[in-house]
Design a protein around this motif. Structure first.
Motif, mmCIF file in Angstrom:
data_model
loop_
_atom_site.group_PDB
_atom_site.id
_atom_site.type_symbol
_atom_site.label_atom_id
_atom_site.label_comp_id
_atom_site.label_asym_id
_atom_site.label_seq_id
_atom_site.Cartn_x
_atom_site.Cartn_y
_atom_site.Cartn_z
ATOM 1 N N MET A 136 0.842 -1.182 0.000
ATOM 2 C CA MET A 136 0.000 0.000 0.000
ATOM 3 C C MET A 136 0.891 1.250 0.000
ATOM 4 N N LEU A 137 0.561 2.192 -0.839
ATOM 5 C CA LEU A 137 1.337 3.425 -0.914
ATOM 6 C C LEU A 137 0.965 4.370 0.223
ATOM 7 N N ARG A 138 1.972 5.080 0.694
ATOM 8 C CA ARG A 138 1.719 6.065 1.745
ATOM 9 C C ARG A 138 0.973 7.257 1.156
ATOM 10 N N GLU A 139 -0.001 7.769 1.899
ATOM 11 C CA GLU A 139 -0.820 8.886 1.410
ATOM 12 C C GLU A 139 -0.124 10.227 1.548
ATOM 13 N N ASP A 140 0.911 10.313 2.389
ATOM 14 C CA ASP A 140 1.530 11.603 2.659
ATOM 15 C C ASP A 140 2.699 11.921 1.729
ATOM 16 N N VAL A 141 2.816 11.209 0.614
ATOM 17 C CA VAL A 141 3.886 11.439 -0.347
ATOM 18 C C VAL A 141 3.286 11.979 -1.637
ATOM 19 N N LEU A 142 3.877 13.024 -2.155
ATOM 20 C CA LEU A 142 3.443 13.639 -3.409
ATOM 21 C C LEU A 142 3.992 12.804 -4.564
ATOM 22 N N ARG A 143 3.129 12.302 -5.451
ATOM 23 C CA ARG A 143 3.586 11.397 -6.503
ATOM 24 C C ARG A 143 3.188 11.804 -7.925
ATOM 25 N N LYS A 144 1.985 12.278 -8.132
ATOM 26 C CA LYS A 144 1.460 12.476 -9.478
ATOM 27 C C LYS A 144 2.042 13.724 -10.145
ATOM 28 N N LYS A 145 2.265 13.612 -11.442
ATOM 29 C CA LYS A 145 2.802 14.734 -12.212
ATOM 30 C C LYS A 145 1.859 15.932 -12.156
ATOM 31 N N THR A 146 0.565 15.680 -12.173
ATOM 32 C CA THR A 146 -0.392 16.787 -12.126
ATOM 33 C C THR A 146 -0.287 17.543 -10.803
ATOM 34 N N ASP A 147 -0.025 16.809 -9.712
ATOM 35 C CA ASP A 147 0.148 17.471 -8.416
ATOM 36 C C ASP A 147 1.418 18.311 -8.399
ATOM 37 N N PHE A 148 2.505 17.772 -8.961
ATOM 38 C CA PHE A 148 3.753 18.524 -9.039
ATOM 39 C C PHE A 148 3.557 19.784 -9.878
ATOM 40 N N ASP A 149 2.912 19.627 -11.031
ATOM 41 C CA ASP A 149 2.679 20.777 -11.907
ATOM 42 C C ASP A 149 1.845 21.846 -11.214
ATOM 43 N N ALA A 150 0.852 21.423 -10.433
ATOM 44 C CA ALA A 150 0.017 22.388 -9.717
ATOM 45 C C ALA A 150 0.836 23.144 -8.680
ATOM 46 N N VAL A 151 1.690 22.448 -7.952
ATOM 47 C CA VAL A 151 2.509 23.121 -6.931
ATOM 48 C C VAL A 151 3.471 24.103 -7.585
ATOM 49 N N TYR A 152 4.093 23.686 -8.692
ATOM 50 C CA TYR A 152 5.046 24.566 -9.365
ATOM 51 C C TYR A 152 4.362 25.769 -10.008
ATOM 52 N N SER A 153 3.194 25.585 -10.591
ATOM 53 C CA SER A 153 2.563 26.687 -11.324
ATOM 54 C C SER A 153 1.688 27.573 -10.437
ATOM 55 N N LYS A 154 0.891 26.984 -9.546
ATOM 56 C CA LYS A 154 -0.032 27.766 -8.723
ATOM 57 C C LYS A 154 0.511 28.080 -7.336
ATOM 58 N N GLY A 155 1.509 27.318 -6.901
ATOM 59 C CA GLY A 155 2.028 27.478 -5.552
ATOM 60 C C GLY A 155 3.014 28.621 -5.434
ATOM 61 N N ARG A 156 3.553 28.744 -4.248
ATOM 62 C CA ARG A 156 4.549 29.776 -3.964
ATOM 63 C C ARG A 156 5.845 29.092 -3.578
ATOM 64 N N SER A 157 6.928 29.848 -3.543
ATOM 65 C CA SER A 157 8.210 29.269 -3.169
ATOM 66 C C SER A 157 8.967 30.219 -2.262
ATOM 67 N N THR A 158 9.824 29.629 -1.481
ATOM 68 C CA THR A 158 10.727 30.391 -0.640
ATOM 69 C C THR A 158 11.977 29.556 -0.454
ATOM 70 N N GLY A 159 13.053 30.201 -0.147
ATOM 71 C CA GLY A 159 14.308 29.475 -0.019
ATOM 72 C C GLY A 159 15.085 29.896 1.199
ATOM 73 N N SER A 160 16.049 29.088 1.516
ATOM 74 C CA SER A 160 16.995 29.403 2.575
ATOM 75 C C SER A 160 18.361 28.919 2.103
ATOM 76 N N ARG A 161 19.290 28.826 3.001
ATOM 77 C CA ARG A 161 20.664 28.549 2.609
ATOM 78 C C ARG A 161 20.844 27.180 1.950
ATOM 79 N N TYR A 162 20.167 26.157 2.450
ATOM 80 C CA TYR A 162 20.375 24.806 1.953
ATOM 81 C C TYR A 162 19.171 24.200 1.246
ATOM 82 N N VAL A 163 18.006 24.832 1.343
ATOM 83 C CA VAL A 163 16.771 24.226 0.850
ATOM 84 C C VAL A 163 15.893 25.273 0.167
#
Length: 111
Positions: free
Chosen positions: A1-28
Motif C-alpha cells: 500500500m502506498l503512503r498517502e503523505d507522499v506527493l507522486r502524481k505529475k499533475t500534483d507537481f505541476d500544480a505546486v510549481y505553477s499555482k504554488g509559492r516558493s521560498t528558499g533558505s541557505r540549503y533548501v
C-alpha cells in the motif's frame, strides 16, 4: 500500500510549481500549495547538481530527518516540495533543520 503523505502524481507537481509559492533558505528551496485534502503531502528532491547518487541520497535523508523533527508544528493541508541546494553538501542535520525552519517561517507555515 502506498503512503498517502507522499506527493507522486505529475499533475500534483505541476500544480505546486505553477499555482504554488516558493521560498528558499541557505540549503533548501520549498515550493508549497494549500490542498483541500486535510493532510500534508511532501516530496524531497536533489538534482544532479548536488553530486553523485551518494551525495543526493544523503541530501534527501538529511531533509527527511529534519522534516520529521519539525512536522508536528506544521498545519495540515499543504503540498510541500523540498529541493536541496548545492550548498547542502557536507552539512549536518542540525544545520539543515535550521535552514528548513527558516524557509518555513518565511512561508508563514510555522511560527
Amino acid at each position: 500500500m502506498l503512503r498517502e503523505d507522499v506527493l507522486r502524481k505529475k499533475t500534483d507537481f505541476d500544480a505546486v510549481y505553477s499555482k504554488g509559492r516558493s521560498t528558499g533558505s541557505r540549503y533548501v528551496v520549498i515550493f508549497y500549495l494549500k490542498n483541500d485534502l486535510g493532510l500534508t503531502r511532501t516530496c524531497f528532491l536533489a538534482s544532479k547538481k548536488v553530486g553523485n547518487s551518494v551525495m543526493r541520497n544523503r541530501a534527501r535523508r538529511l531533509m527527511k530527518e529534519s522534516f520529521r523533527q519539525i512536522k508536528g508544528r506544521l498545519p495540515e493541508g499543504y503540498d510541500l516540495i523540498f529541493i536541496a541546494r548545492t550548498t547542502i553538501k557536507g552539512r549536518v542535520c542540525s544545520e539543515v533543520k535550521r535552514s528548513m525552519e527558516d524557509a518555513l517561517k518565511r512561508a508563514k507555515l510555522i511560527a
